[in-house]
Design a protein around this motif. Structure first.
Motif, PDB file in Angstrom:
ATOM      1  N   LYS A  31       0.802  -1.222   0.000  1.00 23.07           N
ATOM      2  CA  LYS A  31       0.000   0.000   0.000  1.00 23.07           C
ATOM      3  C   LYS A  31       0.834   1.271   0.000  1.00 23.07           C
ATOM      4  N   LYS A  32       2.143   1.123   0.141  1.00 24.33           N
ATOM      5  CA  LYS A  32       3.010   2.277   0.311  1.00 24.33           C
ATOM      6  C   LYS A  32       4.040   2.395  -0.799  1.00 24.33           C
ATOM      7  N   ALA A  33       4.443   3.636  -1.061  1.00 22.05           N
ATOM      8  CA  ALA A  33       5.558   3.851  -1.961  1.00 22.05           C
ATOM      9  C   ALA A  33       6.855   3.430  -1.269  1.00 22.05           C
ATOM     10  N   MET A  34       7.837   3.067  -2.069  1.00 22.45           N
ATOM     11  CA  MET A  34       9.150   2.682  -1.558  1.00 22.45           C
ATOM     12  C   MET A  34      10.206   3.504  -2.267  1.00 22.45           C
ATOM     13  N   GLY A  35      11.333   3.691  -1.607  1.00 19.72           N
ATOM     14  CA  GLY A  35      12.390   4.466  -2.230  1.00 19.72           C
ATOM     15  C   GLY A  35      13.768   3.966  -1.855  1.00 19.72           C
ATOM     16  N   TRP A  36      14.725   4.368  -2.655  1.00 19.06           N
ATOM     17  CA  TRP A  36      16.138   4.130  -2.352  1.00 19.06           C
ATOM     18  C   TRP A  36      16.829   5.489  -2.255  1.00 19.06           C
ATOM     19  N   TYR A  37      17.555   5.677  -1.160  1.00 17.86           N
ATOM     20  CA  TYR A  37      18.368   6.863  -0.948  1.00 17.86           C
ATOM     21  C   TYR A  37      19.817   6.435  -0.877  1.00 17.86           C
ATOM     22  N   ARG A  38      20.718   7.384  -0.980  1.00 19.67           N
ATOM     23  CA  ARG A  38      22.124   7.092  -0.765  1.00 19.67           C
ATOM     24  C   ARG A  38      22.794   8.275  -0.061  1.00 19.67           C
ATOM     25  N   GLN A  39      23.861   7.938   0.653  1.00 14.64           N
ATOM     26  CA  GLN A  39      24.638   8.970   1.337  1.00 14.64           C
ATOM     27  C   GLN A  39      26.115   8.673   1.168  1.00 14.64           C
ATOM     28  N   ALA A  40      26.789   9.554   0.478  1.00 13.43           N
ATOM     29  CA  ALA A  40      28.235   9.433   0.293  1.00 13.43           C
ATOM     30  C   ALA A  40      28.948  10.136   1.442  1.00 13.43           C
ATOM     31  N   PRO A  41      30.194   9.777   1.713  1.00 12.85           N
ATOM     32  CA  PRO A  41      30.942  10.400   2.809  1.00 12.85           C
ATOM     33  C   PRO A  41      30.970  11.918   2.670  1.00 12.85           C
ATOM     34  N   GLY A  42      30.593  12.610   3.739  1.00 14.84           N
ATOM     35  CA  GLY A  42      30.636  14.062   3.737  1.00 14.84           C
ATOM     36  C   GLY A  42      29.506  14.731   2.996  1.00 14.84           C
ATOM     37  N   LYS A  43      28.543  13.949   2.518  1.00 17.72           N
ATOM     38  CA  LYS A  43      27.433  14.526   1.754  1.00 17.72           C
ATOM     39  C   LYS A  43      26.103  14.214   2.414  1.00 17.72           C
ATOM     40  N   GLN A  44      25.082  14.959   2.011  1.00 11.28           N
ATOM     41  CA  GLN A  44      23.750  14.721   2.535  1.00 11.28           C
ATOM     42  C   GLN A  44      23.129  13.501   1.872  1.00 11.28           C
ATOM     43  N   ARG A  45      22.184  12.887   2.578  1.00  8.46           N
ATOM     44  CA  ARG A  45      21.450  11.780   1.994  1.00  8.46           C
ATOM     45  C   ARG A  45      20.579  12.305   0.856  1.00  8.46           C
ATOM     46  N   GLU A  46      20.565  11.600  -0.258  1.00 11.88           N
ATOM     47  CA  GLU A  46      19.802  12.033  -1.412  1.00 11.88           C
ATOM     48  C   GLU A  46      18.942  10.901  -1.955  1.00 11.88           C
ATOM     49  N   SER A  84      26.111   0.243 -15.261  1.00 12.34           N
ATOM     50  CA  SER A  84      27.060   1.297 -15.665  1.00 12.34           C
ATOM     51  C   SER A  84      27.495   2.129 -14.456  1.00 12.34           C
ATOM     52  N   LEU A  85      27.881   1.444 -13.407  1.00 12.45           N
ATOM     53  CA  LEU A  85      28.236   2.129 -12.168  1.00 12.45           C
ATOM     54  C   LEU A  85      29.477   2.977 -12.328  1.00 12.45           C
ATOM     55  N   LYS A  86      29.483   4.092 -11.600  1.00 16.49           N
ATOM     56  CA  LYS A  86      30.587   5.041 -11.639  1.00 16.49           C
ATOM     57  C   LYS A  86      31.151   5.202 -10.223  1.00 16.49           C
ATOM     58  N   PRO A  87      32.397   5.628 -10.098  1.00 15.67           N
ATOM     59  CA  PRO A  87      32.955   5.843  -8.757  1.00 15.67           C
ATOM     60  C   PRO A  87      32.103   6.804  -7.920  1.00 15.67           C
ATOM     61  N   GLU A  88      31.459   7.760  -8.543  1.00 12.00           N
ATOM     62  CA  GLU A  88      30.637   8.717  -7.800  1.00 12.00           C
ATOM     63  C   GLU A  88      29.334   8.103  -7.283  1.00 12.00           C
ATOM     64  N   ASP A  89      29.050   6.862  -7.654  1.00 10.00           N
ATOM     65  CA  ASP A  89      27.906   6.154  -7.084  1.00 10.00           C
ATOM     66  C   ASP A  89      28.246   5.522  -5.740  1.00 10.00           C
ATOM     67  N   THR A  90      29.501   5.577  -5.354  1.00 10.91           N
ATOM     68  CA  THR A  90      29.923   5.014  -4.070  1.00 10.91           C
ATOM     69  C   THR A  90      29.200   5.713  -2.922  1.00 10.91           C
ATOM     70  N   ALA A  91      28.525   4.926  -2.095  1.00 11.80           N
ATOM     71  CA  ALA A  91      27.729   5.474  -0.996  1.00 11.80           C
ATOM     72  C   ALA A  91      27.119   4.335  -0.196  1.00 11.80           C
ATOM     73  N   VAL A  92      26.552   4.686   0.942  1.00 16.33           N
ATOM     74  CA  VAL A  92      25.675   3.764   1.644  1.00 16.33           C
ATOM     75  C   VAL A  92      24.274   3.973   1.083  1.00 16.33           C
ATOM     76  N   TYR A  93      23.653   2.891   0.669  1.00 21.81           N
ATOM     77  CA  TYR A  93      22.315   2.952   0.071  1.00 21.81           C
ATOM     78  C   TYR A  93      21.285   2.500   1.105  1.00 21.81           C
TER      79      TYR A  93
END
Length: 120
Positions: A31-46, A84-93
């Motif tokens: 019944k609910k929407a789901m999402g994926w966020y990520r947070q890289a070192p020193g950055k806000q969760r997006e 097609s992962l990139k180094p800038e995709d590195t984060a906690v998901y």
């Protein structure tokens, strides 16, 4: 109480692929929407991607065309296929359970996160 458990993170080379999974407990998943966020070192969760209870999807510009979010109702699971992962995709998901059936950025529950590291 809802629990979200992520899996599938790890180390991958640039250009490679990973699939993240998030298993949800409880009966409200469908019944609910789901999402994926990520947070890289020193950055806000997006926000990376969101999916409504009906299957409509949303992607951030940074991952559009490379990542795919999907959900499997029978298994109470949401997936994030990352290509097609990139180094800038590195984060906690982090997996997120939305407050409403459509994605509105309102989150009621969070998973503990899974680390994705992309080497160059």
């Amino acid at each position: 109480q809802v629990q979200l458990v992520e899996s599938g993170g790890g180390l991958v080379q640039s250009g490679g692929s990973l699939r993240l999974s998030c298993a949800a407990s409880g009966s409200i998943f469908s019944k609910k929407a789901m999402g994926w966020y990520r947070q890289a070192p020193g950055k806000q969760r997006e926000l990376v991607a969101g999916i409504s209870s009906g299957g409509s999807t949303y992607y951030s510009d940074s991952v559009k065309g490379r990542f795919t979010i999907s959900r499997e109702y029978a298994k109470n699971t949401v997936y994030l296929q990352m290509d097609s992962l990139k180094p800038e995709d590195t984060a906690v998901y982090y997996c997120a359970l939305g407050r409403r059936s459509s994605w509105t950025y309102e989150v009621d529950y969070w998973g503990k996160g899974t680390l994705v590291t992309v080497s160059s």
